[in-house]
Design a protein around this motif. Structure first.
Motif, PDB file in Angstrom:
ATOM      1  N   TYR A 147       0.833  -1.194   0.000  1.00  0.00           N
ATOM      2  CA  TYR A 147       0.000   0.000   0.000  1.00  0.00           C
ATOM      3  C   TYR A 147       0.877   1.257   0.000  1.00  0.00           C
ATOM      4  O   TYR A 147       1.886   1.331   0.717  1.00  0.00           O
ATOM      5  N   GLY A 148       0.491   2.225  -0.827  1.00  0.00           N
ATOM      6  CA  GLY A 148       1.135   3.535  -0.793  1.00  0.00           C
ATOM      7  C   GLY A 148       2.391   3.671  -1.618  1.00  0.00           C
ATOM      8  O   GLY A 148       2.882   4.790  -1.800  1.00  0.00           O
ATOM      9  N   ARG A 149       2.914   2.586  -2.151  1.00  0.00           N
ATOM     10  CA  ARG A 149       4.160   2.649  -2.914  1.00  0.00           C
ATOM     11  C   ARG A 149       3.849   2.728  -4.408  1.00  0.00           C
ATOM     12  O   ARG A 149       3.044   1.972  -4.925  1.00  0.00           O
ATOM     13  N   THR A 150       4.506   3.662  -5.111  1.00  0.00           N
ATOM     14  CA  THR A 150       4.312   3.812  -6.547  1.00  0.00           C
ATOM     15  C   THR A 150       5.218   2.835  -7.301  1.00  0.00           C
ATOM     16  O   THR A 150       6.411   2.732  -6.996  1.00  0.00           O
ATOM     17  N   ILE A 151       4.648   2.124  -8.261  1.00  0.00           N
ATOM     18  CA  ILE A 151       5.419   1.151  -9.044  1.00  0.00           C
ATOM     19  C   ILE A 151       5.246   1.450 -10.532  1.00  0.00           C
ATOM     20  O   ILE A 151       4.222   1.975 -10.966  1.00  0.00           O
ATOM     21  N   ASP A 152       6.269   1.123 -11.307  1.00  0.00           N
ATOM     22  CA  ASP A 152       6.192   1.215 -12.765  1.00  0.00           C
ATOM     23  C   ASP A 152       5.596  -0.082 -13.294  1.00  0.00           C
ATOM     24  O   ASP A 152       6.114  -1.169 -13.026  1.00  0.00           O
ATOM     25  N   VAL A 153       4.514   0.018 -14.070  1.00  0.00           N
ATOM     26  CA  VAL A 153       3.857  -1.187 -14.580  1.00  0.00           C
ATOM     27  C   VAL A 153       4.058  -1.350 -16.080  1.00  0.00           C
ATOM     28  O   VAL A 153       3.834  -2.430 -16.625  1.00  0.00           O
ATOM     29  N   ALA A 154       4.459  -0.281 -16.761  1.00  0.00           N
ATOM     30  CA  ALA A 154       4.768  -0.291 -18.192  1.00  0.00           C
ATOM     31  C   ALA A 154       5.432   1.059 -18.480  1.00  0.00           C
ATOM     32  O   ALA A 154       5.336   1.986 -17.669  1.00  0.00           O
ATOM     33  N   ALA A 159       1.571   3.045 -11.065  1.00  0.00           N
ATOM     34  CA  ALA A 159       0.386   2.731 -10.272  1.00  0.00           C
ATOM     35  C   ALA A 159       0.714   2.799  -8.791  1.00  0.00           C
ATOM     36  O   ALA A 159       1.849   2.538  -8.370  1.00  0.00           O
ATOM     37  N   ARG A 160      -0.309   3.146  -8.030  1.00  0.00           N
ATOM     38  CA  ARG A 160      -0.192   3.164  -6.572  1.00  0.00           C
ATOM     39  C   ARG A 160      -1.445   2.537  -5.982  1.00  0.00           C
ATOM     40  O   ARG A 160      -2.568   2.875  -6.362  1.00  0.00           O
ATOM     41  N   PHE A 161      -1.257   1.598  -5.042  1.00  0.00           N
ATOM     42  CA  PHE A 161      -2.361   0.882  -4.412  1.00  0.00           C
ATOM     43  C   PHE A 161      -2.673   1.520  -3.060  1.00  0.00           C
ATOM     44  O   PHE A 161      -1.761   1.775  -2.269  1.00  0.00           O
ATOM     45  N   LEU A 162      -3.961   1.752  -2.798  1.00  0.00           N
ATOM     46  CA  LEU A 162      -4.426   2.346  -1.549  1.00  0.00           C
ATOM     47  C   LEU A 162      -5.420   1.403  -0.886  1.00  0.00           C
ATOM     48  O   LEU A 162      -6.205   0.732  -1.580  1.00  0.00           O
ATOM     49  N   ASP A 163      -5.430   1.358   0.426  1.00  0.00           N
ATOM     50  CA  ASP A 163      -6.314   0.451   1.157  1.00  0.00           C
ATOM     51  C   ASP A 163      -7.775   0.813   0.875  1.00  0.00           C
ATOM     52  O   ASP A 163      -8.210   1.938   1.109  1.00  0.00           O
ATOM     53  N   ALA A 164      -8.550  -0.178   0.362  1.00  0.00           N
ATOM     54  CA  ALA A 164      -9.963   0.056   0.056  1.00  0.00           C
ATOM     55  C   ALA A 164     -10.893  -0.381   1.185  1.00  0.00           C
ATOM     56  O   ALA A 164     -12.096  -0.125   1.124  1.00  0.00           O
TER      57      ALA A 164
END
Length: 467
Positions: A147-154, A159-164
């Motif tokens: 959660y919260g970390r920005t990643i390169d996907v292409a 993308a960044r994932f946040l707790d839903a």
């Protein structure tokens, strides 16, 4: 931005299930979710149809969570040529493994039964949608994210994932599309959790983004508050046991089963439920999910985490975990005094259908629904008051008491969705994952009243995204 950015909804467009969203920017393309369609007569056909995009040309999948209507077609995606990475939280990966393996096992068994019975046209050629081998191969493509970390996907896509706050490991995903000095941010809500529940943290509020693709499962209504819902749940269980019946709880294996166990234990401790009652968690998948819960403290809210350190919040006297089929069948010999939790939550398959067959016609018994039931499912027909259903091709009278307790819902209601969306200015909110005449239109009315631009995309319709 020199290259056009286009969004398409390939599932959960003007309906609830089958979530699958595509963002294209030139030669780059990613999916958010790739789920199964559920409920209704056309779901099986829709799941088996070819994808309208080429899986081999897809760079990545961003998986919001492990419910089957969000992850269930991933093995098909891989079988048909996908070779990118599937990004998800560690808890989602653990849960997706058991969800997909369970689905594959059920499909293989259904195909074998169809071939043996020969009742359906073409039954001799019946094949599962995907196999156990397909699932094992799919798991090799997963990559965990925090959660919260920005990643390169292409190239040019981050993308960044946040707790839903929806189920263990669930996430909203913000996708950043870069082009020169310009960028577009698209926020995918995933399924937003209902706030104030004891196990998981509340959803992280939606950050600023140009576009928001937002679920609308309960976009037209409010849930009952949690505390009155718990009291109603205790009433349903205790009155049924007092009159000598069984309580059947169609259970979603992820989060809902664990929350129900938690409240059953609390009910015994505070005197709202009998100290002695037999509780059966008759779902191998829910049992495995409960074990996975204990391995992911990073997903819990502080109060529940403190409880987890001091005790087992899911254990209680009289609790039985039934993995074996023989043990499950033996439960049906019990005429009264049992609380039976079994999947699937919408009664579309699984062991709960056997328990309904043996108890639904008995006036002493009760069926307690604690989750969403899509149109066309057996659960929805019972909730809507039908007096007779067919289970395993047999007519069954509905004489048991039925309770629908929506305060347990893992989905945010209208008010919570609007709170999650927050005050940020948006170019547009795209409404998905809801019944068109209920959740979607209800939310559209609220956004219109607030002056928030919005749109309800049709299946496969290209929507241009502008910086």
């Amino acid at each position: 931005m020199a290259t056009d950015v286009v969004y398409r909804c390939h599932g959960a467009a003007r309906e609830v299930t089958g979530s699958c969203h595509q963002v294209e920017c030139g030669s780059r393309s990613v999916l958010v979710d790739c789920g199964m369609f559920q409920g209704g007569p056309d779901a099986e056909r829709a799941n088996g149809e070819p994808f309208v995009f080429d899986p081999a040309h897809m760079d990545a999948v961003l998986l919001t969570h492990a419910h089957l209507d969000h992850c269930g077609r991933l093995p098909l995606l891989v079988r048909r040529g996908f070779r990118g990475r599937i990004y998800a939280t560690s808890a989602t990966i653990d849960l997706a493994r058991i969800i997909l393996l369970d689905a594959a096992g059920l499909q293989e068994e259904d195909a074998r039964k169809a071939r043996r019975s020969g009742r359906r046209r073409g039954a001799e050629d019946a094949k599962p949608l995907f196999t156990l081998d397909d699932v094992f191969r799919t798991m090799d493509f997963f990559s965990p994210v925090n959660y919260g970390r920005t990643i390169d996907v292409a190239p040019g896509l981050r993308a960044r994932f946040l707790d839903a706050g929806h189920i263990l490991g669930s996430a909203s995903v913000i996708l950043e599309v870069l082009g020169g000095e310009k960028r577009i941010e698209v926020l995918f809500s995933g399924d937003v959790g209902s706030p104030g529940h004891p196990l998981l943290r509340d959803a992280t509020p939606a950050p600023p983004a140009d576009y928001v693709v937002m679920e609308t499962t309960y976009g037209d209504r409010s849930h009952r508050a949690l505390e009155p819902s718990i009291a109603e749940f205790y009433e349903a269980v205790s009155t049924t046991l007092d009159r000598g019946g069984n309580v059947i709880i169609p259970t979603f294996a992820l989060e809902r089963a664990q929350e129900v166990l938690y409240f059953l234990k609390r009910g015994q401790e505070n005197g709202n439920l009998p100290k002695r009652m037999s509780v059966f968690l008759d779902s191998p998948m829910a049992i495995s999910a409960t074990e996975i819960f204990r391995r992911h403290p990073e997903c819990f809210g502080a109060p529940f985490l403190a409880t987890l350190r001091d005790e087992d919040p899911f254990d209680m006297p009289g609790l039985h975990f039934t993995r074996d089929t023989a043990d499950s069948m033996a439960i049906n010999q019990i005429q009264g005094g049992a609380v039976i939790m079994a999947g699937s939550g919408m009664c579309t398959g699984g062991r709960v259908r056997h328990h309904l067959k043996h108890n639904l016609w008995r006036e002493k018994c009760s069926v307690v629904f604690v989750g969403y039931a899509a149109e066309g499912t057996l659960a929805r027909r019972i909730i809507d008051g039908t007096r007779e259903v067919r289970i395993f091709d047999e007519p069954i009278q509905v004489r048991a008491a039925t309770w629908t307790i929506n305060g347990f819902s893992a989905h945010a209601d209208q008010h919570a969705l609007l709170d999650w969306l927050g005050p940020h200015r948006r170019r547009q909110v795209l409404l998905v994952h809801g019944e068109y005449d209920r959740g979607m239109r209800g939310m559209a009315e609220q956004l219109l009243a607030r002056g928030i631009p919005h749109y309800i995309p049709a299946l496969g319709q290209p929507v241009a995204l502008h910086p």
